[in-house]
Each structure stands twice: as C-alpha cells, then as structure tokens.
Enzyme design. Sequence first.
Site, PDB file in Angstrom:
ATOM      1  N   LYS A  68      -0.886   6.175   8.095  1.00 33.41           N
ATOM      2  CA  LYS A  68       0.032   5.090   7.749  1.00 33.41           C
ATOM      3  C   LYS A  68       0.688   5.417   6.420  1.00 33.41           C
ATOM      4  CE  LYS A  68       0.361   0.191   6.643  1.00 33.41           C
ATOM      5  NZ  LYS A  68      -0.280  -1.130   6.671  1.00 33.41           N
ATOM      6  N   LYS A 112       2.195   5.541  11.964  1.00 32.35           N
ATOM      7  CA  LYS A 112       3.129   4.494  11.548  1.00 32.35           C
ATOM      8  C   LYS A 112       3.845   4.862  10.268  1.00 32.35           C
ATOM      9  CE  LYS A 112       2.726  -0.120   9.786  1.00 32.35           C
ATOM     10  NZ  LYS A 112       1.853  -1.085   9.235  1.00 32.35           N
TER      11      LYS A 112
HETATM   12  C1  PBG Z   1      -0.013  -4.551   6.159  1.00 32.99           C
HETATM   13  C2  PBG Z   1       0.872  -4.065   7.248  1.00 32.99           C
HETATM   14  C3  PBG Z   1       2.208  -3.720   7.104  1.00 32.99           C
HETATM   15  C4  PBG Z   1       2.690  -3.415   8.361  1.00 32.99           C
HETATM   16  C5  PBG Z   1       1.636  -3.575   9.260  1.00 32.99           C
HETATM   17  N1  PBG Z   1       0.510  -3.968   8.545  1.00 32.99           N
HETATM   18  C6  PBG Z   1       3.052  -3.749   5.892  1.00 32.99           C
HETATM   19  C7  PBG Z   1       2.622  -2.997   4.722  1.00 32.99           C
HETATM   20  O1  PBG Z   1       1.759  -2.113   4.803  1.00 32.99           O
HETATM   21  O2  PBG Z   1       3.140  -3.307   3.656  1.00 32.99           O
HETATM   22  C8  PBG Z   1       4.099  -3.015   8.655  1.00 32.99           C
HETATM   23  C9  PBG Z   1       4.594  -3.265  10.020  1.00 32.99           C
HETATM   24  C10 PBG Z   1       6.076  -3.428  10.119  1.00 32.99           C
HETATM   25  O3  PBG Z   1       6.844  -3.162   9.175  1.00 32.99           O
HETATM   26  O4  PBG Z   1       6.505  -3.824  11.206  1.00 32.99           O
HETATM   27  N2  PBG Z   1      -1.324  -4.144   6.225  1.00 32.99           N
HETATM   28 ZN    ZN Z   2      -2.273  -4.991   4.363  1.00 29.36          ZN
END
Ligand code: PBG
Ligand code: ZN
Length: 324
Positions: free
Chosen positions: A193, A246
């Site tokens: 991620k 992701k």
């Molecule tokens: C937070 C989380 C995020 C997303 C999924 N879980 C945002 C972040 O890490 O700031 C992003 C998903 C999206 O942008 O659709 N744990």
């Molecule tokens: Zn988070």
Amino acid sequence: MQRNRRTRRTESLLRLFTETDVPVRSLVPAYFVVEGSRVRRELPEGSGLWQLSIDELQEECKRARDGGAEAVMLFGVPDQKGIEHATRRDSLACNAVRALEGTGLVRMADVCLCSYTEDGHCGVWHDGHHGRPGSVDNDSSVALLAQVAAGLADAGAEIVCPSDMMDGRIAAIRAALDHEGLGDTLVMSYAAKMASAMYGPFRHAASSAPTHGDRRGYQMNPANGREAMRETATDIEEGADLIMVKPALTNLDLIAATRARWNVPIVAYQVSGEYAMIHEAARAGRIDRARAARETLVSIRRAGADLVVSYFAPEFWAGGPRAA
Ligand code: PBG
Ligand code: ZN
C-alpha cells in the site's frame, strides 16, 4: 507474414479471442457506514463514494447481491472520534457487519484506526522526545488493531482487512483470531500500500484525513517495488490469506510480480483518486467514461488481480459503467 490482425477482423472473432474478462463476481464495492437512518449521500459529490446508514446499506447490498456481487468492503465512519470506539464490540462497523448476516455477501471489514483517531492517523501518535520527530507508535497500534479485527470477525466478517501498514499486525491479528476461536476468518493484508496522492476523496468519505503530518512513516514509498515484495513476503509468512495491492493502476507491475511469485489470491484496490481521474476527465469531455472504466478494470485483471475493489462496481449491476 504473421497476420495478427486475423483475430480482429470481426466482432465475433474479437470476442472469441478475448483473453481476460471482468466478471461481476470479481468486483467488490466499498461502502462507508454512517450513523442514523435513511442516510444515503455521495461524499464528496460526484466521487462515487457513498456514505450509507445501516438500513440503506442493507438495501444497497441486496441490489448488489441480486446483481451478482459476491462480496462487499465496509468502512465504519462513526460520528464520534476516539480510539475507544474502534475496539468496541458494538461499534458502528461491527453493527454493520451483523446487519448484513444472511445477505449471501462475503463481508470484508476494514481494520484501521484512522476514522477513529482525533488526528486521522492509522495508529496512535506519539510525540518525539529529545527533539526527535513524532511518529505513529507501532506496537501499541498493533495491539489495538488486533482487538478491532477480533471484534469484526466475532460480529461475522468473513474477511478482515488491515489497511494500516503497521509492522507485525498480520501475526498479531492472526493470533487474536485464533485465541477467540475465529481461526476460519480470512485476513486480507494491504501488503503493498503506497503513500499515494490518490486517496483524497476517500479521506472525505471516511473522515480520516491526517490533521498533521502525512502517512509516509508507515505507508510505502511509491518508488519501491522490491520493498513491496518484502512487505508481501512478510505478510504471507505472518499468515495473510489474501494480498492487497493499492492503488491499482500505478502498481500493475507489483500485481504481476506478486502473481508470478506467490499463489495467494490477489486483490487490487482501484482507489478513489483513480475513479476521480476517469470520472472527472470524462465530465470534461476528454475521455469516454464507460470505456475507460472497462479498460482500466480489465488491465488490472490482466496484470493478475483476482478481485478488484472499485467504486465502479455498483454500475455493473445496473447494466455496466455509465457514460457520464
Ligand atoms: C485508510 C485507507 C485509505 C484508503 C483505504 N484505507 C486512505 C489512506 O490510507 O489515507 C484509500 C482508498 C481510496 O482512496 O479509495 N486506512
Ligand atoms: Zn487508516
């Protein structure tokens, strides 16, 4: 001469030689559960991200199931901040999971703290000592995340999905699940991620934007592919059943590399900013929305994703991606 165009001569030939599909069962919608009843709002407007109260969520999930969906991803967005609300067994997220019992949908429940912490970080912030910078404390955050995961699993979530990026959380979650006799629960690890610029709309919908600093101390540097493989190896060793990559489109190489190296199911997240790029470019008349949606999804599948979490998903049970 090799005539590769032979297979492209007619519509039937094109269909016949299509290598990759995007079956409806591979698409997972994501919803943001809020308190109250009869709440159904797109936030931000036009983002494709929906905040739903539990009653509306139930109706939405019935439509999804009837349309061929097999799973749903849930994010709890409580009115009240405070970490103590995250670990409660009657948290909004747990109640939403319970409310979807018997719908036939696999419940994927997000495990993170950023919708609960006052400062929007995915773990517990500790100020630095002796002039050192502050940071999210890893091990105390992991202990809380394991409690959150156990609560969601106990409420009935078939899959718990830690998205926090703390070290050691998969092992801790696995142990907490086993301890409660919930060893059947799958763990989907957000292993690769990235600290991405494409989470903006999500942070509105999830009310989880950090009020200070950023997430680069725990999410990954988008420049680092080898490190992503290391994260994935660690999480599989710790007991992850599914691996999440992701954002999706900027990490197709990682999806393909993960597919080549491991035989675990792979989930890709077409994030809020990826949806926004397509939706807004189409609104400006620059690209064809429906074709761009299909092309990106089929590319993510071609790279090797088994499942794709996507804000386009609900359009597929309403006849396919919309033109506008
Ligand atoms: C937070 C989380 C995020 C997303 C999924 N879980 C945002 C972040 O890490 O700031 C992003 C998903 C999206 O942008 O659709 N744990
Ligand atoms: Zn988070």
